[in-house]
Design an enzyme around this catalytic site. Structure first.
Site: not given
Length: 296
Positions: A89-90, A101, A103, A128, A131
């Site tokens: 979600l951004e 993120h 995860e 990443c 996460c």
């Protein structure tokens, strides 16, 4: 079936898709119980591991990435055998640190649903560093099995060797462990009572800033998020971001939000009100109700 799954369902093997479609009802928000997972495994004649990897396009369909336009889906399998989908979600036009993120989304989904331990994470792109650090905060985090397409599965410790975690800061009860902080507040408002419960279940061993956010939509539905701190501080997940992720997973629009409440402890070393207002005002033109509570 919800419209957001129309394209992704075509990426699944036909027997799996046929068995899954009845489960993608209008209220589906990414949770399948252990029996449903067994049904999908049997109907598709695939192994459970194959089914979970095949379901990643469904999880990715829950994403809302207006900045990167990169759809990431993740699935967290709980100790109960249930699975919980999540996606990135951004927030449009807002600083990148407000992002959630995939995860984090899947793990918070499991946590809000009452799971106490994650045993597997399935994701369509390598986790990443952010996460990996977030997962390391969990109960038995280093042992969580990470599954990626076309790769062998490995425990988190393989991806995060020599990890820094809760034990390094003398925290012995990690994220998702059963724990609750009691707070005193006299209110008959159901939304505030709900937020009080979630604040008590939040995880803030480093600042004691226990907090929760509750969002209400115009039809009276509520979506909660809890604060989840991290030993590395920056990977901490804020309650507003968790609540927004929860809302989006339930296929609701930001424009549906009619009320937002932040409840936080009076004894915390920090306040989340500024960051919470920034995120809220990016997506909704409403005022944040800020309630400070005393621990019992």
């Amino acid at each position: 079936m919800q419209d957001r799954f129309i394209r992704s369902i075509t990426q699944l093997p036909t027997p799996l898709a046929d068995a899954l479609i009845p489960m993608l009802h209008q209220n589906f928000a990414g949770h399948l119980d252990a029996q449903q997972l067994a049904t999908l495994t049997s109907a598709s004649k695939m192994t459970e591991a194959e089914v979970l990897l095949a379901l990643l396009p469904i999880a990715a369909a829950l994403a809302k990435p207006p900045i990167s336009e990169f759809y990431v889906g993740a699935i967290a399998k709980g100790k109960s055998g249930d699975i919980y989908m999540g996606a990135n979600l951004e927030l449009p036009g807002e600083a990148l640190f407000h992002s959630v993120h995939a995860e984090q989304s899947a793990i918070s989904h499991a946590w809000l649903s009452g799971e106490s331990q994650i045993v597997d994470i399935i994701v369509n792109a390598s986790p990443c560093g952010h996460c990996r650090q977030f997962m390391n905060e969990l109960v038995e985090g280093s042992k969580i099995s990470i599954h990626l397409p076309a790769q062998e599965s490995h425990p988190l410790a393989y991806y995060l060797p020599y990890a820094f975690g809760p034990k390094d800061l003398n925290v012995t009860s990690p994220l998702m462990a059963k724990q609750q902080t009691e707070f005193a507040l006299d209110s008959a408002d159901p939304m505030i009572i709900e937020g009080l419960d979630h604040a008590g279940l939040s995880y803030a061993p480093y600042t004691q800033s226990f907090a929760a956010v509750v969002l209400e939509t115009r039809d009276g539905a509520t979506y909660c998020g809890r604060y989840a701190e991290n030993a590395a501080f920056n990977p901490s997940m804020l309650p507003m971001q968790m609540a927004l992720s929860n809302l989006v997973r339930h296929n609701r629009e930001f424009s549906d939000i009619s009320r937002a409440v932040l409840i936080e402890s009076s004894q915390g070393k920090i306040s989340l009100v500024g960051a919470t207002m920034d995120a809220l005002h990016t997506v909704a033109a409403i005022e944040l109700e800020h309630i400070v509570i005393d621990p019992v």
